[in-house]
Design a protein around this motif. Structure first.
Motif, PDB file in Angstrom:
ATOM      1  N   VAL A 355      31.911 -28.198  27.763  1.00 43.33           N
ATOM      2  CA  VAL A 355      32.565 -27.971  26.479  1.00 43.33           C
ATOM      3  C   VAL A 355      33.421 -29.182  26.149  1.00 43.33           C
ATOM      4  O   VAL A 355      34.121 -29.721  27.006  1.00 43.33           O
ATOM      5  CB  VAL A 355      33.451 -26.706  26.509  1.00 43.33           C
ATOM      6  CG1 VAL A 355      34.127 -26.499  25.158  1.00 43.33           C
ATOM      7  CG2 VAL A 355      32.623 -25.483  26.884  1.00 43.33           C
ATOM      8  N   GLU A 356      33.335 -29.626  24.904  1.00 41.46           N
ATOM      9  CA  GLU A 356      34.183 -30.720  24.438  1.00 41.46           C
ATOM     10  C   GLU A 356      34.710 -30.347  23.064  1.00 41.46           C
ATOM     11  O   GLU A 356      34.139 -29.518  22.361  1.00 41.46           O
ATOM     12  CB  GLU A 356      33.397 -32.030  24.376  1.00 41.46           C
ATOM     13  CG  GLU A 356      32.184 -31.965  23.469  1.00 41.46           C
ATOM     14  CD  GLU A 356      31.274 -33.167  23.607  1.00 41.46           C
ATOM     15  OE1 GLU A 356      30.668 -33.553  22.592  1.00 41.46           O
ATOM     16  OE2 GLU A 356      31.160 -33.703  24.723  1.00 41.46           O
ATOM     17  N   GLY A 357      35.807 -30.960  22.655  1.00 40.58           N
ATOM     18  CA  GLY A 357      36.351 -30.662  21.341  1.00 40.58           C
ATOM     19  C   GLY A 357      36.664 -29.192  21.162  1.00 40.58           C
ATOM     20  O   GLY A 357      36.318 -28.580  20.141  1.00 40.58           O
ATOM     21  N   LEU A 358      37.318 -28.581  22.144  1.00 42.72           N
ATOM     22  CA  LEU A 358      37.581 -27.153  22.101  1.00 42.72           C
ATOM     23  C   LEU A 358      38.636 -26.821  21.047  1.00 42.72           C
ATOM     24  O   LEU A 358      39.697 -27.437  20.994  1.00 42.72           O
ATOM     25  CB  LEU A 358      38.047 -26.675  23.476  1.00 42.72           C
ATOM     26  CG  LEU A 358      38.269 -25.174  23.653  1.00 42.72           C
ATOM     27  CD1 LEU A 358      36.955 -24.418  23.511  1.00 42.72           C
ATOM     28  CD2 LEU A 358      38.903 -24.899  25.021  1.00 42.72           C
ATOM     29  N   LEU A 359      38.316 -25.847  20.191  1.00 44.41           N
ATOM     30  CA  LEU A 359      39.260 -25.299  19.206  1.00 44.41           C
ATOM     31  C   LEU A 359      39.842 -26.381  18.288  1.00 44.41           C
ATOM     32  O   LEU A 359      41.053 -26.509  18.129  1.00 44.41           O
ATOM     33  CB  LEU A 359      40.381 -24.530  19.911  1.00 44.41           C
ATOM     34  CG  LEU A 359      39.936 -23.346  20.774  1.00 44.41           C
ATOM     35  CD1 LEU A 359      41.117 -22.756  21.530  1.00 44.41           C
ATOM     36  CD2 LEU A 359      39.282 -22.276  19.926  1.00 44.41           C
ATOM     37  N   GLU A 360      38.964 -27.127  17.667  1.00 41.33           N
ATOM     38  CA  GLU A 360      39.384 -28.128  16.691  1.00 41.33           C
ATOM     39  C   GLU A 360      39.264 -27.544  15.282  1.00 41.33           C
ATOM     40  O   GLU A 360      38.391 -26.719  15.003  1.00 41.33           O
ATOM     41  CB  GLU A 360      38.524 -29.385  16.798  1.00 41.33           C
ATOM     42  CG  GLU A 360      38.692 -30.113  18.122  1.00 41.33           C
ATOM     43  CD  GLU A 360      37.877 -31.384  18.191  1.00 41.33           C
ATOM     44  OE1 GLU A 360      38.292 -32.301  18.937  1.00 41.33           O
ATOM     45  OE2 GLU A 360      36.829 -31.465  17.514  1.00 41.33           O
ATOM     46  N   VAL A 361      40.125 -27.980  14.375  1.00 43.51           N
ATOM     47  CA  VAL A 361      40.077 -27.517  12.988  1.00 43.51           C
ATOM     48  C   VAL A 361      39.335 -28.539  12.135  1.00 43.51           C
ATOM     49  O   VAL A 361      39.676 -29.721  12.125  1.00 43.51           O
ATOM     50  CB  VAL A 361      41.490 -27.293  12.417  1.00 43.51           C
ATOM     51  CG1 VAL A 361      41.406 -26.873  10.952  1.00 43.51           C
ATOM     52  CG2 VAL A 361      42.225 -26.226  13.222  1.00 43.51           C
ATOM     53  N   GLU A 362      38.296 -28.088  11.432  1.00 46.65           N
ATOM     54  CA  GLU A 362      37.580 -28.915  10.464  1.00 46.65           C
ATOM     55  C   GLU A 362      37.888 -28.396   9.063  1.00 46.65           C
ATOM     56  O   GLU A 362      37.988 -27.178   8.852  1.00 46.65           O
ATOM     57  CB  GLU A 362      36.071 -28.887  10.726  1.00 46.65           C
ATOM     58  CG  GLU A 362      35.677 -29.555  12.033  1.00 46.65           C
ATOM     59  CD  GLU A 362      34.169 -29.629  12.226  1.00 46.65           C
ATOM     60  OE1 GLU A 362      33.418 -29.145  11.352  1.00 46.65           O
ATOM     61  OE2 GLU A 362      33.740 -30.188  13.258  1.00 46.65           O
ATOM     62  N   GLU A 363      38.026 -29.320   8.122  1.00 44.07           N
ATOM     63  CA  GLU A 363      38.429 -28.949   6.763  1.00 44.07           C
ATOM     64  C   GLU A 363      37.276 -29.153   5.791  1.00 44.07           C
ATOM     65  O   GLU A 363      36.612 -30.195   5.805  1.00 44.07           O
ATOM     66  CB  GLU A 363      39.640 -29.779   6.342  1.00 44.07           C
ATOM     67  CG  GLU A 363      40.871 -29.525   7.208  1.00 44.07           C
ATOM     68  CD  GLU A 363      42.046 -30.416   6.848  1.00 44.07           C
ATOM     69  OE1 GLU A 363      41.836 -31.399   6.102  1.00 44.07           O
ATOM     70  OE2 GLU A 363      43.169 -30.125   7.307  1.00 44.07           O
ATOM     71  N   TYR A 364      37.050 -28.145   4.959  1.00 45.71           N
ATOM     72  CA  TYR A 364      36.010 -28.191   3.940  1.00 45.71           C
ATOM     73  C   TYR A 364      36.630 -27.895   2.580  1.00 45.71           C
ATOM     74  O   TYR A 364      37.825 -27.631   2.481  1.00 45.71           O
ATOM     75  CB  TYR A 364      34.891 -27.202   4.301  1.00 45.71           C
ATOM     76  CG  TYR A 364      34.223 -27.582   5.595  1.00 45.71           C
ATOM     77  CD1 TYR A 364      33.190 -28.508   5.620  1.00 45.71           C
ATOM     78  CD2 TYR A 364      34.684 -27.078   6.816  1.00 45.71           C
ATOM     79  CE1 TYR A 364      32.608 -28.900   6.814  1.00 45.71           C
ATOM     80  CE2 TYR A 364      34.109 -27.464   8.012  1.00 45.71           C
ATOM     81  CZ  TYR A 364      33.069 -28.379   8.001  1.00 45.71           C
ATOM     82  OH  TYR A 364      32.502 -28.772   9.183  1.00 45.71           O
ATOM     83  N   ALA A 365      35.816 -27.936   1.552  1.00 43.99           N
ATOM     84  CA  ALA A 365      36.359 -27.812   0.195  1.00 43.99           C
ATOM     85  C   ALA A 365      37.112 -26.496  -0.008  1.00 43.99           C
ATOM     86  O   ALA A 365      38.115 -26.450  -0.721  1.00 43.99           O
ATOM     87  CB  ALA A 365      35.223 -27.936  -0.824  1.00 43.99           C
ATOM     88  N   HIS A 366      36.641 -25.424   0.619  1.00 42.56           N
ATOM     89  CA  HIS A 366      37.213 -24.113   0.346  1.00 42.56           C
ATOM     90  C   HIS A 366      37.852 -23.435   1.550  1.00 42.56           C
ATOM     91  O   HIS A 366      38.579 -22.462   1.391  1.00 42.56           O
ATOM     92  CB  HIS A 366      36.129 -23.190  -0.233  1.00 42.56           C
ATOM     93  CG  HIS A 366      35.426 -23.774  -1.408  1.00 42.56           C
ATOM     94  ND1 HIS A 366      36.026 -23.896  -2.640  1.00 42.56           N
ATOM     95  CD2 HIS A 366      34.182 -24.313  -1.542  1.00 42.56           C
ATOM     96  CE1 HIS A 366      35.179 -24.468  -3.490  1.00 42.56           C
ATOM     97  NE2 HIS A 366      34.065 -24.734  -2.848  1.00 42.56           N
ATOM     98  N   VAL A 367      37.575 -23.918   2.763  1.00 40.11           N
ATOM     99  CA  VAL A 367      38.092 -23.250   3.961  1.00 40.11           C
ATOM    100  C   VAL A 367      38.451 -24.254   5.053  1.00 40.11           C
ATOM    101  O   VAL A 367      37.926 -25.362   5.111  1.00 40.11           O
ATOM    102  CB  VAL A 367      37.064 -22.242   4.544  1.00 40.11           C
ATOM    103  CG1 VAL A 367      36.860 -21.067   3.611  1.00 40.11           C
ATOM    104  CG2 VAL A 367      35.751 -22.924   4.877  1.00 40.11           C
ATOM    105  N   HIS A 368      39.380 -23.833   5.924  1.00 43.78           N
ATOM    106  CA  HIS A 368      39.608 -24.456   7.226  1.00 43.78           C
ATOM    107  C   HIS A 368      38.778 -23.682   8.235  1.00 43.78           C
ATOM    108  O   HIS A 368      38.721 -22.447   8.187  1.00 43.78           O
ATOM    109  CB  HIS A 368      41.075 -24.367   7.638  1.00 43.78           C
ATOM    110  CG  HIS A 368      42.039 -25.055   6.728  1.00 43.78           C
ATOM    111  ND1 HIS A 368      42.210 -26.413   6.732  1.00 43.78           N
ATOM    112  CD2 HIS A 368      42.899 -24.558   5.800  1.00 43.78           C
ATOM    113  CE1 HIS A 368      43.147 -26.742   5.848  1.00 43.78           C
ATOM    114  NE2 HIS A 368      43.576 -25.634   5.265  1.00 43.78           N
TER     115      HIS A 368
END
Length: 489
Positions: A355-368
């Motif tokens: 597992v890598e990048g565990l529990l990262e937040v990505e941002e999109y136009a309408h949602v996190h």
């Protein structure tokens, strides 16, 4: 003898949306894997020609669906129908698909990637995977799997701003490349831009009254289903359940124009347009299901945990921090990470699952979105389809444990998911694959348009919040269709 892969780098750049709008939008059998306007990777465009083959799979109804049996049909969709006929076979659908989606031998060194994606492009529907796992399923209007063999394509490298033609050698392959290069060279402007980025032949504007959106389950019923999910969790029948809803809209818009409108309001790095005759998938998906590299490395990026975006930067940052700190959302994501680790472990070399990048937040136009990445290395002699068998449907769209979750959800949802919550993308001639989750997507079929929306239910879920999450996820899609985003209570 293996077929050679040819490629030609063109001495100019063209915008994929402009190329699509001017040259591909009217094709009835076409694929656009769309990295978006701000892409950091690649996009591709391909369409059927006279020799192209389309494979579709339809599960048997009733008990046969539970057994995963059905019919596989192979046809040349744009060939002269007077001289071509469909080949139909019946039996275990995944076994027949593995045969039907066999790849031609190509000249590549082991582990060497092709200069661009060539191979089978299309989708696996949700019911295909559920039935293969022995779960009862409902009959879908759309094919349970559909793949077009694309042996010539336009590949857009957004980082290098490089456009190249890629094709499998054939009697008319070079002639196709010459004609395509000439047509692309004659497009207006250095980037191929036109005065409008929409479909050149049709308008998306309308004076018609707003379309009516029919939700399969209204808010009151969906709240009851959430409570039923939580009761199953308390009984120990599941740890998490991805409960979904469906929205049907009685409209028949132009597929290409509608997709261009969708990508303008919902930019995404894993979007796509797949049209096979009367059925079209228009996706603004942010979630990668499976990336398989020719070297044998495979990764999946389960996306669980959502908060809406806000126009106020301060409030938006608060929502992001709230998502990252939420015990419920973190637990939801971690449960699916464990499930995907187990799925990949079935086809992986011993000790290669991580597992890598565990529990990262990505941002999109309408949602996190809360995202993690699980990776592994495929144990020879297993192939891409073995990986699909092991991991599909994705745990982020079922819940855990997977078999029990899908069985419970079948009884609660009371209808098919169809293409929604399946996967789309390509299986490559080089042994690689890139499949995205069918979420944030519109499906156009003869009966009209449909949208799937849902979320993971845990013991800590609050029904009102879960209902609002389904609305947030559907809002931009319904707006493109001219329908209200809030169902009648």
């Amino acid at each position: 003898m293996p077929r050679r892969i040819r490629s030609r780098v063109l001495p100019f750049w063209r915008d994929p949306a402009a190329v699509f709008g001017l040259r591909y939008a009217d094709a009835e059998y076409v694929v656009w894997l769309d990295g978006g306007d701000d892409a950091s990777g690649m996009s591709m465009l391909g369409r059927a020609h006279q020799a192209s083959e389309l494979v579709t799979a339809v599960l048997d109804a009733g008990e046969g669906a539970t057994l995963g049996t059905g019919r596989i049909e192979t046809v040349r969709p744009v060939a002269d129908t007077r001289t071509t006929t469909a080949t139909v076979r019946e039996g275990a659908v995944l076994d027949l698909l593995a045969e039907a989606l066999a790849m031609p031998a190509v000249e590549l060194e082991p582990g060497e990637p092709a200069p661009g994606p060539l191979g089978w492009f299309g989708w696996f529907g949700y019911e295909l995977g559920a039935a293969a796992d022995g779960v009862p399923v409902s009959h879908a209007e759309t094919p349970d799997a559909a793949f077009l063999f694309v042996d010539r394509a336009l590949v857009f490298d957004h980082v290098a701003r490089e456009l190249r033609l890629v094709w499998l050698d054939s009697d008319d392959g070079s002639a196709w490349a010459d004609a395509e290069a000439t047509a692309l060279g004659e497009m207006i402007g250095d980037d191929g831009a036109t005065t409008a980025t929409g479909h050149p032949h049709r308008s998306t504007s309308t004076t018609a009254p707003p379309a009516v959106a029919e939700w399969r389950h209204d808010a009151a019923r969906y709240a009851e289903l959430i409570e039923a999910c939580q009761a199953a969790i308390v009984r120990g029948d599941a740890y998490q359940l991805c409960l979904t809803n469906r929205v049907d809209v009685d409209v028949h818009p132009d597929p290409a124009a509608t997709y261009l409108a969708l990508r303008a309001t919902s930019p995404s790095h894993h979007g796509g347009f797949v049209r096979f005759g009367e059925v079209a998938l228009l996706s603004a998906s942010p979630e990668q299901f499976l990336l398989v590299e020719p070297s044998g490395r495979v990764s999946t990026k389960p996306m669980k945990g959502t908060r809406p975006r806000d126009a106020d930067p301060v409030r938006d940052a608060e929502l992001r921090a709230e998502l990252l700190a939420s015990d419920k959302e973190r637990a939801e994501n971690l449960m699916i990470v464990d499930l995907m680790r187990n799925d990949l472990g079935r086809i992986a070399e011993l000790g290669s699952v991580g597992v890598e990048g565990l529990l990262e937040v990505e941002e999109y136009a309408h949602v996190h979105q809360l995202v993690s990445t699980v990776h592994a290395r495929i144990a020879p002699p297993r192939s891409v389809l073995d990986v699909v068998r092991a991991a599909f449907p994705a745990g982020s769209m079922t819940g855990a444990p997977k078999h029990s979750a899908m069985s419970i959800l079948h009884g609660l949802e009371q209808g098919p998911r169809g293409i929604y919550s399946g996967a789309f993308g390509y299986l490559g001639v080089d042994g690689g694959a890139d499949l995205a989750m069918v979420i944030r997507s519109i499906v156009l079929a003869p009966s009209g348009a449909s949208i799937g929306t849902g979320g993971g239910i845990t013991a800590l879920s609050v029904p009102a919040e879960e209902i609002e999450e389904t609305r947030v996820k559907a809002r931009a899609l319904l707006a493109v269709l001219g329908a209200a985003s809030t169902p009648a209570e």
